[in-house]
Write a protein that holds these residues in place. Structure first.
Motif, PDB file in Angstrom:
ATOM      1  N   UNK A  67       6.352   4.755  10.032  1.00 21.50           N
ATOM      2  CA  UNK A  67       5.400   3.777   9.491  1.00 21.50           C
ATOM      3  C   UNK A  67       4.302   3.438  10.501  1.00 21.50           C
ATOM      4  N   UNK A  68       4.655   3.499  11.783  1.00 22.81           N
ATOM      5  CA  UNK A  68       3.701   3.134  12.842  1.00 22.81           C
ATOM      6  C   UNK A  68       2.963   4.339  13.420  1.00 22.81           C
ATOM      7  N   UNK A  69       3.276   5.546  12.938  1.00 23.10           N
ATOM      8  CA  UNK A  69       2.822   6.762  13.611  1.00 23.10           C
ATOM      9  C   UNK A  69       1.308   6.863  13.771  1.00 23.10           C
ATOM     10  N   UNK A  70       0.567   6.330  12.810  1.00 22.82           N
ATOM     11  CA  UNK A  70      -0.897   6.395  12.892  1.00 22.82           C
ATOM     12  C   UNK A  70      -1.508   5.257  13.693  1.00 22.82           C
ATOM     13  N   UNK A  71      -0.659   4.324  14.119  1.00 23.55           N
ATOM     14  CA  UNK A  71      -1.146   3.163  14.869  1.00 23.55           C
ATOM     15  C   UNK A  71      -0.777   3.222  16.353  1.00 23.55           C
ATOM     16  N   UNK A  72       0.130   4.137  16.707  1.00 20.68           N
ATOM     17  CA  UNK A  72       0.610   4.197  18.088  1.00 20.68           C
ATOM     18  C   UNK A  72      -0.311   5.082  18.935  1.00 20.68           C
ATOM     19  N   UNK A  73      -0.935   4.521  19.975  1.00 19.92           N
ATOM     20  CA  UNK A  73      -1.723   5.358  20.899  1.00 19.92           C
ATOM     21  C   UNK A  73      -0.818   6.372  21.590  1.00 19.92           C
ATOM     22  N   UNK A  74      -1.285   7.580  21.715  1.00 16.25           N
ATOM     23  CA  UNK A  74      -0.463   8.658  22.245  1.00 16.25           C
ATOM     24  C   UNK A  74       0.092   8.349  23.636  1.00 16.25           C
ATOM     25  N   UNK A  75      -0.709   7.677  24.462  1.00 16.39           N
ATOM     26  CA  UNK A  75      -0.303   7.454  25.851  1.00 16.39           C
ATOM     27  C   UNK A  75       0.842   6.437  25.993  1.00 16.39           C
ATOM     28  N   UNK A  76       1.088   5.630  24.971  1.00 15.74           N
ATOM     29  CA  UNK A  76       2.181   4.651  25.073  1.00 15.74           C
ATOM     30  C   UNK A  76       3.261   4.877  24.014  1.00 15.74           C
ATOM     31  N   UNK A  77       3.275   6.062  23.428  1.00 16.71           N
ATOM     32  CA  UNK A  77       4.207   6.306  22.325  1.00 16.71           C
ATOM     33  C   UNK A  77       5.673   6.206  22.770  1.00 16.71           C
ATOM     34  N   UNK A  78       5.979   6.675  23.990  1.00 22.57           N
ATOM     35  CA  UNK A  78       7.356   6.620  24.478  1.00 22.57           C
ATOM     36  C   UNK A  78       7.802   5.164  24.654  1.00 22.57           C
ATOM     37  N   UNK A  79       6.893   4.328  25.147  1.00 23.90           N
ATOM     38  CA  UNK A  79       7.209   2.900  25.332  1.00 23.90           C
ATOM     39  C   UNK A  79       7.502   2.252  23.976  1.00 23.90           C
ATOM     40  N   UNK A  80       6.683   2.569  22.978  1.00 23.76           N
ATOM     41  CA  UNK A  80       6.890   2.014  21.636  1.00 23.76           C
ATOM     42  C   UNK A  80       8.226   2.483  21.074  1.00 23.76           C
ATOM     43  N   UNK A  81       8.531   3.752  21.261  1.00 21.74           N
ATOM     44  CA  UNK A  81       9.804   4.286  20.775  1.00 21.74           C
ATOM     45  C   UNK A  81      10.982   3.568  21.426  1.00 21.74           C
ATOM     46  N   UNK A  82      10.893   3.306  22.730  1.00 20.56           N
ATOM     47  CA  UNK A  82      11.966   2.604  23.436  1.00 20.56           C
ATOM     48  C   UNK A  82      12.125   1.167  22.944  1.00 20.56           C
ATOM     49  N   UNK A  83      10.994   0.516  22.648  1.00 13.88           N
ATOM     50  CA  UNK A  83      11.049  -0.862  22.145  1.00 13.88           C
ATOM     51  C   UNK A  83      11.724  -0.897  20.772  1.00 13.88           C
ATOM     52  N   UNK A  84      11.356   0.039  19.908  1.00 19.23           N
ATOM     53  CA  UNK A  84      11.976   0.112  18.577  1.00 19.23           C
ATOM     54  C   UNK A  84      13.468   0.390  18.704  1.00 19.23           C
ATOM     55  N   UNK A  85      13.822   1.357  19.551  1.00 19.30           N
ATOM     56  CA  UNK A  85      15.229   1.706  19.753  1.00 19.30           C
ATOM     57  C   UNK A  85      16.005   0.512  20.309  1.00 19.30           C
ATOM     58  N   UNK A  86      15.436  -0.168  21.295  1.00 23.74           N
ATOM     59  CA  UNK A  86      16.116  -1.311  21.919  1.00 23.74           C
ATOM     60  C   UNK A  86      16.345  -2.437  20.914  1.00 23.74           C
ATOM     61  N   UNK A  87      15.342  -2.709  20.082  1.00 18.91           N
ATOM     62  CA  UNK A  87      15.473  -3.779  19.088  1.00 18.91           C
ATOM     63  C   UNK A  87      16.589  -3.467  18.091  1.00 18.91           C
ATOM     64  N   UNK A  88      16.653  -2.228  17.623  1.00 15.98           N
ATOM     65  CA  UNK A  88      17.689  -1.840  16.663  1.00 15.98           C
ATOM     66  C   UNK A  88      19.079  -1.846  17.298  1.00 15.98           C
ATOM     67  N   UNK A  89      19.164  -1.381  18.541  1.00 20.17           N
ATOM     68  CA  UNK A  89      20.461  -1.358  19.239  1.00 20.17           C
ATOM     69  C   UNK A  89      20.968  -2.774  19.478  1.00 20.17           C
ATOM     70  N   UNK A  90      20.077  -3.697  19.822  1.00 22.55           N
ATOM     71  CA  UNK A  90      20.465  -5.102  20.008  1.00 22.55           C
ATOM     72  C   UNK A  90      21.019  -5.668  18.703  1.00 22.55           C
TER      73      UNK A  90
END
Length: 220
Positions: A67-90
């Motif tokens: 859903x966010x793929x067109x909004x995520x700047x390429x240079x910070x995509x890994x950070x965004x992925x980690x934030x999403x993963x961390x939120x779901x894991x919590x």
């Protein structure tokens, strides 16, 4: 366009779910998620909860990233992925602590380490960033289930042969009354409960899988 005409459960969409069971299994073919396969497969109960947790995180994480793929700047995509993963894991960790506290304690840090699971980050990067939410959900679901199948197979042999139990239920015989197989001299194999045995079982599964599925040999 063809997917739209065929519907949500088109042949290509179904393959996203079924391929990770065998032809593209994340553990035995992609060789990902091995660490948790070693750590949480002493008991089937723990393996089942871990498999379910990973499946939920990968499936819904894929949807969010898609859903966010067109909004995520390429240079910070890994950070965004980690934030999403961390939120779901919590969220998953809090649910386990609320409804399955004993299992949560046994799994300990391994639930939190789902954040760094290669399967999770791999699906975000390789699939969700380039596909729509529904296929991304199916891809995450398939990879989570494929991972879970291997965990459950490994846990089945480790718990049965190492403790004489499945899901904590005594099967081989009563350890108190020494009935059943124990009366015949059977002794639980403690080596099955050690991490190296999990690696050996995964290796045997890979061997059998490649012996049956010749396509996997051709891929290599």
């Amino acid at each position: 366009m063809s997917d739209k005409k065929e519907g949500l459960f088109s042949k290509s969409n179904i393959k996203l779910v079924t391929n990770p069971f065998n032809d593209d299994n994340p553990v035995t073919v992609q060789v990902l998620g091995i660490c948790s396969a070693l750590a949480v497969t002493v008991q089937m109960k723990n393996a089942f909860v871990m498999a379910l947790s990973v499946t939920v995180v990968v499936a819904f994480g894929n949807v969010i990233i898609s859903l966010l793929r067109n909004l995520i700047p390429n240079r910070i995509r890994i950070i965004v992925q980690l934030v999403v993963a961390a939120a779901l894991v919590i969220c998953v960790d809090q649910v386990l602590k609320a409804y399955a506290y004993d299992v949560s304690k046994q799994l300990s840090v391994f639930v939190g380490l789902i954040i760094t699971n290669c399967i999770l980050m791999g699906r975000f990067e390789a699939f969700a960033l380039g596909n729509k939410p529904w296929p991304s959900f199916l891809d995450g679901l398939g990879n989570g289930l494929g991972y879970g199948i291997i965990l459950m197979i490994v846990a089945f042999f480790r718990e049965l042969l190492g403790s004489g139990k499945l899901f904590g239920i005594e099967l081989i015989g009563s350890s108190v009354e020494k009935t059943g197989a124990y009366a015949s001299g059977y002794v639980n194999n403690g080596f099955m409960l050690l991490a190296p045995m999990a690696l050996i079982i995964v290796g045997l599964i890979i061997w059998v899988q490649r012996g049956i599925n010749k396509k996997l040999i051709e891929k290599n």
